[in-house]
Design a protein around this motif. Structure first.
Motif, mmCIF file in Angstrom:
data_model
loop_
_atom_site.group_PDB
_atom_site.id
_atom_site.type_symbol
_atom_site.label_atom_id
_atom_site.label_comp_id
_atom_site.label_asym_id
_atom_site.label_seq_id
_atom_site.Cartn_x
_atom_site.Cartn_y
_atom_site.Cartn_z
ATOM 1 N N UNK A 54 0.835 -1.204 0.000
ATOM 2 C CA UNK A 54 0.000 0.000 0.000
ATOM 3 C C UNK A 54 0.870 1.255 0.000
ATOM 4 N N UNK A 55 1.915 1.260 0.811
ATOM 5 C CA UNK A 55 2.820 2.419 0.847
ATOM 6 C C UNK A 55 3.485 2.641 -0.510
ATOM 7 N N UNK A 56 3.906 1.553 -1.137
ATOM 8 C CA UNK A 56 4.534 1.670 -2.461
ATOM 9 C C UNK A 56 3.527 2.186 -3.475
ATOM 10 N N UNK A 57 2.289 1.674 -3.412
ATOM 11 C CA UNK A 57 1.238 2.111 -4.343
ATOM 12 C C UNK A 57 0.954 3.595 -4.157
ATOM 13 N N UNK A 58 0.830 4.037 -2.911
ATOM 14 C CA UNK A 58 0.568 5.453 -2.627
ATOM 15 C C UNK A 58 1.731 6.308 -3.116
ATOM 16 N N UNK A 59 2.958 5.854 -2.861
ATOM 17 C CA UNK A 59 4.130 6.607 -3.324
ATOM 18 C C UNK A 59 4.176 6.661 -4.849
ATOM 19 N N UNK A 60 3.836 5.555 -5.496
ATOM 20 C CA UNK A 60 3.797 5.539 -6.970
ATOM 21 C C UNK A 60 2.743 6.502 -7.499
ATOM 22 N N UNK A 61 1.559 6.524 -6.873
ATOM 23 C CA UNK A 61 0.487 7.434 -7.311
ATOM 24 C C UNK A 61 0.933 8.883 -7.097
ATOM 25 N N UNK A 62 1.584 9.176 -5.966
ATOM 26 C CA UNK A 62 2.054 10.537 -5.702
ATOM 27 C C UNK A 62 3.109 10.941 -6.731
ATOM 28 N N UNK A 63 4.005 10.022 -7.055
ATOM 29 C CA UNK A 63 5.036 10.305 -8.055
ATOM 30 C C UNK A 63 4.415 10.514 -9.428
#
Length: 145
Positions: A54-63
């Motif tokens: 989830x953290x990686x997904x959120x970071x990817x969406x933010x990027x």
């Protein structure tokens, strides 16, 4: 895999006797022995994996959002630069056209002045020729100084 030091191998070769080796340290890349896990450990690991995913997904969406914003800003900057360049080019064309028109007007004035000069000189030469031929009406009056 067991790692044997060079000094131990050398001693074994020359003496033919097995030498006691120090305890082998595992490599940082070696995961170690596989220990069976219970359901509680597996559930905890699944929860940790889900949280990390989830953290990686959120970071990817933010990027992705950040990159989209940068791309939009870049497009806006490029469009503004292209518009400014087009306006500058139009201004240069207008100035060039005005310069060409001004030069053409100067050339026309010079041609008109040369034509007027040629006409005046032709009249003067005709008057001088007529005066010298005896037609006193075409002679210029001389002013006393």
């Amino acid at each position: 895999m067991r790692i044997v030091s060079l000094s131990v191998m050398s001693a074994m070769f020359w003496t033919g006797v097995a030498v006691a080796q120090p305890a082998v340290q595992s490599s940082p890349l070696d995961p170690g022995p596989v220990v069976p896990k219970g359901p509680a450990v597996e559930a905890r690991e699944r929860a940790i994996t889900a949280r990390l995913n989830t953290e990686v997904y959120v970071a990817d969406r933010a990027l992705a959002a950040y990159n989209a914003r940068l791309a939009a800003e870049h497009r806006t900057d490029v469009e503004a630069t292209l518009a400014a360049n087009a306006a500058a080019e139009a201004g240069r064309h207008a100035l060039t056209a005005a310069y060409v028109a001004d030069r053409a007007a100067d050339a026309a004035r010079a041609d008109n002045q040369a034509l007027a000069y040629d006409r005046a000189m032709s009249r003067w030469r005709a008057d001088v020729a007529a005066c010298e031929a005896g037609d006193r009406s075409r002679c210029a009056t001389v002013r006393p100084d």
